[in-house]
Scaffold this motif. Sequence first.
Motif, short mmCIF file in Angstrom:
data_model
loop_
_atom_site.label_atom_id
_atom_site.label_comp_id
_atom_site.label_asym_id
_atom_site.label_seq_id
_atom_site.Cartn_x
_atom_site.Cartn_y
_atom_site.Cartn_z
N ASP A 16 0.83 -1.20 0.00
CA ASP A 16 0.00 0.00 0.00
C ASP A 16 0.87 1.25 0.00
OD1 ASP A 16 -1.92 -1.90 0.37
OD2 ASP A 16 -2.74 -1.06 2.22
N LEU A 17 0.41 2.27 -0.71
CA LEU A 17 1.09 3.56 -0.72
C LEU A 17 0.09 4.66 -0.39
CD1 LEU A 17 3.57 5.36 -1.33
CD2 LEU A 17 2.80 5.43 -3.73
N ARG A 18 0.44 5.46 0.59
CA ARG A 18 -0.32 6.67 0.91
C ARG A 18 0.48 7.86 0.39
NH1 ARG A 18 -4.40 5.56 5.05
NH2 ARG A 18 -4.69 7.79 5.26
N LEU A 19 -0.10 8.59 -0.53
CA LEU A 19 0.60 9.67 -1.21
C LEU A 19 -0.09 11.00 -0.93
CD1 LEU A 19 2.68 10.72 -3.28
CD2 LEU A 19 1.02 10.10 -5.06
N SER A 20 0.62 11.90 -0.26
CA SER A 20 0.09 13.24 -0.02
C SER A 20 0.28 14.07 -1.27
CB SER A 20 0.81 13.90 1.17
OG SER A 20 0.42 15.25 1.29
N VAL A 21 -0.78 14.76 -1.70
CA VAL A 21 -0.68 15.60 -2.89
C VAL A 21 -0.57 17.08 -2.54
CG1 VAL A 21 -1.88 13.96 -4.37
CG2 VAL A 21 -3.21 15.70 -3.14
N ILE A 22 -0.72 17.40 -1.24
CA ILE A 22 -0.60 18.80 -0.80
C ILE A 22 -0.46 18.81 0.72
CG2 ILE A 22 -3.11 19.14 -0.56
CD1 ILE A 22 -2.68 21.99 -1.71
N GLU A 23 0.35 19.73 1.23
CA GLU A 23 0.52 19.86 2.68
C GLU A 23 -0.54 20.76 3.30
OE1 GLU A 23 4.36 21.13 3.87
OE2 GLU A 23 5.43 19.60 2.76
N ALA A 24 -1.11 21.65 2.51
CA ALA A 24 -2.05 22.63 3.03
C ALA A 24 -3.37 21.98 3.43
CB ALA A 24 -2.32 23.70 1.97
N CYS A 25 -4.05 22.60 4.39
CA CYS A 25 -5.37 22.13 4.81
C CYS A 25 -6.21 23.34 5.20
CB CYS A 25 -5.26 21.16 5.99
SG CYS A 25 -6.84 20.37 6.42
N ASN A 26 -7.50 23.26 4.96
CA ASN A 26 -8.41 24.34 5.32
C ASN A 26 -9.02 24.14 6.70
OD1 ASN A 26 -9.82 22.12 4.36
ND2 ASN A 26 -11.37 23.30 3.28
N PHE A 27 -8.66 23.07 7.39
CA PHE A 27 -9.03 22.85 8.78
C PHE A 27 -7.78 22.97 9.65
CE2 PHE A 27 -13.03 22.13 7.39
CZ PHE A 27 -13.72 20.96 7.70
N ARG A 28 -7.99 23.10 10.95
CA ARG A 28 -6.90 23.06 11.91
C ARG A 28 -7.30 22.16 13.08
NH1 ARG A 28 -4.46 24.53 8.31
NH2 ARG A 28 -2.90 26.19 8.09
N CYS A 29 -7.42 20.86 12.78
CA CYS A 29 -7.82 19.89 13.80
C CYS A 29 -6.72 19.77 14.86
CB CYS A 29 -8.10 18.54 13.16
SG CYS A 29 -9.37 18.61 11.87
N PRO A 30 -7.05 19.87 16.13
CA PRO A 30 -6.03 19.90 17.18
C PRO A 30 -5.13 18.67 17.23
CG PRO A 30 -8.14 20.65 18.03
CD PRO A 30 -8.40 20.10 16.66
N TYR A 31 -5.63 17.49 16.85
CA TYR A 31 -4.81 16.29 16.95
C TYR A 31 -3.89 16.11 15.75
CZ TYR A 31 -8.52 14.18 14.08
OH TYR A 31 -9.43 13.90 13.09
N CYS A 32 -4.02 16.98 14.75
CA CYS A 32 -3.23 16.84 13.53
C CYS A 32 -2.47 18.11 13.19
CB CYS A 32 -4.14 16.46 12.36
SG CYS A 32 -3.31 16.36 10.76
N MET A 33 -3.16 19.23 13.12
CA MET A 33 -2.59 20.48 12.61
C MET A 33 -3.10 21.66 13.45
SD MET A 33 -2.66 21.43 8.56
CE MET A 33 -1.34 22.34 7.77
N PRO A 34 -2.77 21.68 14.74
CA PRO A 34 -3.33 22.70 15.64
C PRO A 34 -3.02 24.13 15.20
CG PRO A 34 -1.50 21.53 16.67
CD PRO A 34 -1.83 20.79 15.43
N ALA A 35 -4.03 24.98 15.29
CA ALA A 35 -3.90 26.34 14.78
C ALA A 35 -2.83 27.15 15.51
CB ALA A 35 -5.25 27.05 14.89
N ASP A 36 -2.59 26.83 16.77
CA ASP A 36 -1.59 27.60 17.52
C ASP A 36 -0.16 27.13 17.24
OD1 ASP A 36 -1.93 25.15 18.77
OD2 ASP A 36 -1.67 25.94 20.79
N LYS A 37 -0.03 26.07 16.44
CA LYS A 37 1.29 25.55 16.11
C LYS A 37 1.63 25.66 14.62
CE LYS A 37 2.02 23.91 20.33
NZ LYS A 37 1.91 22.46 20.60
N ILE A 38 0.60 25.74 13.77
CA ILE A 38 0.80 25.70 12.32
C ILE A 38 0.26 26.99 11.70
CG2 ILE A 38 0.44 24.39 10.20
CD1 ILE A 38 1.93 22.86 12.38
N ASP A 39 1.07 27.68 10.94
CA ASP A 39 0.68 28.94 10.31
C ASP A 39 -0.46 28.74 9.31
OD1 ASP A 39 2.64 30.26 11.73
OD2 ASP A 39 4.12 30.13 10.10
N ASP A 40 -1.24 29.79 9.11
CA ASP A 40 -2.37 29.72 8.18
C ASP A 40 -1.92 29.42 6.76
OD1 ASP A 40 -4.09 30.23 10.21
OD2 ASP A 40 -4.53 32.31 9.65
#
Length: 335
Positions: A16-40
């Motif tokens: 199996d291969l999991r391939l990310s096509v973009i790092e950006a996200c329009n959410f800031r879920c705390p368990y993955c990409m918390p808003a206070d740690k990751i720039d907009d």
Amino acid sequence: MTTALPHDVLGRPLRDLRLSVIEACNFRCPYCMPADKIDDDHGLDAASRLSFDEIEILVRGFVQLGVRKLRLTGGEPLLRKRLPELVRRLARVDGLEDIALTTNGSLLAAHARALRDAGLRRITVSLDTLDPALFRELSGGRGELATVLTGIAAAKAAGFAPIKLNCVLQRGVNEAGIPALATYAREHGHVLRFIEYMDVGTCNGWSRERVVPSVEVLDRLHAQWPLQPLDPNYRGEVAARHAYVDGAGEVGFVSSVSAPFCGACHRARVSADGQLYTCLFAGAGHALRPLLVQGEDALTSYVAGLWQQRTDRYSEIRSEAGASRRHVEMFLVGG
């Protein structure tokens, strides 16, 4: 050109291969990409991403090494422009049997039909609660539950069935919503997966006390709707599946903390900028972009060599002294 399919030190193949096509996200879920740690504006630099041509070379190379299933992830993959075009190209790769997508669902309504027509086979939507206020909070104040539910309905109408719903449970946060999510999935023909809260990345403030063990969830559901275990669909399947005795579908449990499944893991991950990670909990990646310039044969030779040295089994040794806590961030490799 690589002819023998590689196995790692523990005898695990690459499937199996999991391939990310973009790092950006329009959410800031705390368990993955918390808003206070990751720039907009994180991940918005298009120049750093693999091109469609590079991605196609990469996927063809991994198929030579035994990969049969591909999952497109992010960040939020639907932010990648012209994604159906990429799916159409990858769907033509000989030997690739399945292409799936994991999304937060916020943009799904506008893209579901085009993705289906392009050759996407399956969709998984992250859905941690059906409470609108809590949903907005868990998305970092950026998502609306109604929009995601509309996207799920659009995907079903486009022919994606069953749709998988992933729920990451956290003690004291969203476990009260277990019955509501199960009811929604049962009524709409979706397959719900409850995922134990994991210590992915370095910025989600993980603690074992916030993990809701899968057996606890199973017991709660079984008391309301009797369940019976199902055999795995294939060796290395991540979720332990259970069928509702009344025939209303199935539910699954991903228990990386309480019941690790490293021994059968045959999954690799590649970030949007072309870094290969041999484990969700890896501390460092391996740059593949220079190999893509040289072509499929150079890529497959390099990746086969890396895979044959693989010893990853972090979830099995999480509690042991010396286990590294330096992990790649989940939003880079799609979880």
